[in-house]
Design an enzyme around this catalytic site. Sequence first.
Site: not given
Length: 562
Positions: A57, A89, A130-132, A202, A452, A478
């Site tokens: 990511c 994640d 990435c996510d966070k 992702c 998650e 997620s």
Amino acid sequence: MSATTPAFDVKHKSRALTDGPHRAAARAYLKGIGYGDEDLAKPIIGVANTWIETMPCNFHLRALAKHVKDGIRAAGATPMELNTVAISDGITMGTSGMKTSLVSREVIADSIELVSRGHLFDAVIALSGCDKTIPGTVMALARLDLPSVMLYGGSIRPGHFHGRDVTIIDVFEAVGAHATGRMTDEELHELEGVASPGAGACGGQFTANTMAMAFEVLGISPAGSAMVPAEAKAKHEVAFEAGKLIVEILKKGLTARQVITKPALENAIGAVASSGGSTNAVLHLLAVANEAGVDLDIDDFDRISDSTPLLGDLSPGGTYNAVDLYAAGGVPLIVKRLDEMGKLHRDCITVTGQTIGDIADAAQETEGQRVVRPLSDPLKPNGGIAILRGNIAPEGCVVKLVGHERRYHQGPARVFDGEEAAMEAVLQSRIQPGDIVVIRNEGPAGGPGMREMLAVTAAINGAGLGEEVALLTDGRFSGATHGFMAGHVAPEAARGGPIAALQDGDTITIDVDNRKLDVDLSDEEIAARVAAYEAPVSPDATGVLRKYAQLVGSASEGAVTV
């Protein structure tokens, strides 16, 4: 600008660091590593990078930052790059390492804030992947209230397996299929080798792409930038232009909190709802609102989602991925749809200087595209998120309504203290059709870290139980999760929430239409069970996780630390 209006001081912060005889020592340090007098006379722009080698990511962000810095220099300012942490994640999913993911959001925000304050940057551009890292960077920008931009690194391209496009969710679901004999060792090994074919986040409308879309609609990211794929040549051009843009924003004196307003946040929520985005958007937009001093409530998500049709046919609940959305018209196409349905606050300013209404007007839709449906042909009449309350979740919980048609489920509880116990039960085929799987002690404080549950939900789907089982947890899901799932149950078990009272066999009802999550117990019985409940001792009660558990608030308020 009138003659009486003073120009914004582009060195409004760094002047105190670099100017005057008394700052000779500071200049000496900086000259020793290559900055000259001309560099130090210009405004200093912090380039907050989340590059790391532990995941695809953010893997490419070091190279992307070079183009951002080139753009800053071309526009007449001096870039100074800093780095912070990132947790994948997807890689940590299903392990104790996942407890660090949501915690990292706070560390990212704290570290960018600290360096920016410490080194007196005049403006900040943050790179996320990435996510966070995405909400973490924007939380920092909201705190600092400097001229600011967030640039998303972009999505990975899809992989190919047996003649079809695949993403990482196919691998997670393959684990469940493999455990039940529906996939061979060789097929699983082949799939894992092709599902993640390069750099980028992702590919579906999972948390990363959901938040990237939300922040572009919010206005803190440049219009049209988010869905440009990570490895596309155009991403380098986007990065260069973003570097030039942050200097222009600085010259105007446009700060983060002028962009992050209640109407702008409502626009972002509308984009999440209409695209079928991740439930994590609830946590992250609440957290950003908190940092910006904006009064945003969990019920705002339900109100907006309930009146916003689902138009995005995006994975995991739909057919297409982020690269397809880019080809269809990108995030501006979502903005255009919100405007068409009368749900867009058109006057909200964005970092480009345009209003979000201007962006809607200029959106280009690819002829014949089916990624974003027209208003006349929605996937569903309502958006992808609902907020439920009841005697299990008096502060609320979040239900994702994408990828399935169920709005009601009543069944016996199968209760597990922690994700590992639930995962073991799924892989050993001990979950039965009709069950409601309850996973508790995974909340912000109880986990700690609010893991998650993708590994469990994907294994349930892979085992063929996705349409027959429901799940609720005080943890998170997620963005890749699909199925009938209620997460963020608050208060959490570790803080005396009623989810602690649940026992195997209790009858639970999840009723979306009436916005209820209830167990068939009296208030007195719930109170007695909660009083008697003893949570398992956490093996992660030291260091940063201990600090986080002591400081973190409720998921219903964004799980922010105070």
